[in-house]
Design a protein around this motif. Sequence first.
Motif, PDB file in Angstrom:
ATOM      1  N   UNK A 236     -59.578  46.188 -42.446  1.00  0.00           N
ATOM      2  CA  UNK A 236     -59.817  46.371 -43.880  1.00  0.00           C
ATOM      3  C   UNK A 236     -59.233  45.181 -44.632  1.00  0.00           C
ATOM      4  N   UNK A 237     -59.258  45.271 -45.941  1.00  0.00           N
ATOM      5  CA  UNK A 237     -58.657  44.207 -46.750  1.00  0.00           C
ATOM      6  C   UNK A 237     -57.139  44.332 -46.776  1.00  0.00           C
TER       7      UNK A 237
ATOM      8  N   UNK B 217     -55.469  46.820 -39.962  1.00  0.00           N
ATOM      9  CA  UNK B 217     -56.123  47.785 -39.069  1.00  0.00           C
ATOM     10  C   UNK B 217     -55.969  49.201 -39.615  1.00  0.00           C
ATOM     11  N   UNK B 218     -57.093  49.929 -39.790  1.00  0.00           N
ATOM     12  CA  UNK B 218     -57.036  51.267 -40.367  1.00  0.00           C
ATOM     13  C   UNK B 218     -56.679  52.358 -39.367  1.00  0.00           C
ATOM     14  N   UNK B 219     -56.736  52.054 -38.067  1.00  0.00           N
ATOM     15  CA  UNK B 219     -56.429  53.082 -37.063  1.00  0.00           C
ATOM     16  C   UNK B 219     -54.975  53.089 -36.638  1.00  0.00           C
TER      17      UNK B 219
ATOM     18  N   UNK C 290     -53.537  56.052 -38.120  1.00  0.00           N
ATOM     19  CA  UNK C 290     -54.163  56.157 -39.441  1.00  0.00           C
ATOM     20  C   UNK C 290     -53.112  55.866 -40.518  1.00  0.00           C
ATOM     21  N   UNK C 291     -52.553  54.674 -40.505  1.00  0.00           N
ATOM     22  CA  UNK C 291     -51.409  54.368 -41.364  1.00  0.00           C
ATOM     23  C   UNK C 291     -51.657  54.523 -42.863  1.00  0.00           C
ATOM     24  N   UNK C 292     -52.836  54.192 -43.329  1.00  0.00           N
ATOM     25  CA  UNK C 292     -53.125  54.361 -44.755  1.00  0.00           C
ATOM     26  C   UNK C 292     -53.114  55.817 -45.167  1.00  0.00           C
TER      27      UNK C 292
ATOM     28  N   UNK D 155     -58.201  56.722 -48.574  1.00  0.00           N
ATOM     29  CA  UNK D 155     -57.985  56.166 -47.247  1.00  0.00           C
ATOM     30  C   UNK D 155     -58.819  56.903 -46.183  1.00  0.00           C
ATOM     31  N   UNK D 156     -58.972  58.223 -46.347  1.00  0.00           N
ATOM     32  CA  UNK D 156     -59.831  58.982 -45.430  1.00  0.00           C
ATOM     33  C   UNK D 156     -61.261  58.457 -45.528  1.00  0.00           C
TER      34      UNK D 156
END
Length: 109
Positions: free
Chosen positions: A43-44, A54-56, A70-72, A88-89
Amino acid sequence: NATANSKELAAEIAVCQAPKACNGDRLSKLNDALFKTERQFLSSGLPRRKWFKHVLQAPGFYLGYGADVFPGISGAIREGEWDLAQEQVANVVAKVQGATLNLMSWRDP
């Protein structure tokens, strides 16, 4: 349904891994799709930590070097920021859908 599609795709990939099951061109397309799939999860930047993309998975905000899945999403929930968590989801869903489309791109038309 997404689960059925994932299982079908996984089965096709498994078949192609068998010796001589796929021709060189098809195997090359599969390798290229697999290589590019990981990039679909970038992601940005995560909220308050734009350098992590990384979104995962990423180091947890309060975990030092411990991993956060899923840190965000998990970070927003920990902070009680429900609107940010929903955002974020939606971002993770879009990234997973993009990765799925990318993986499907190796199939013959």
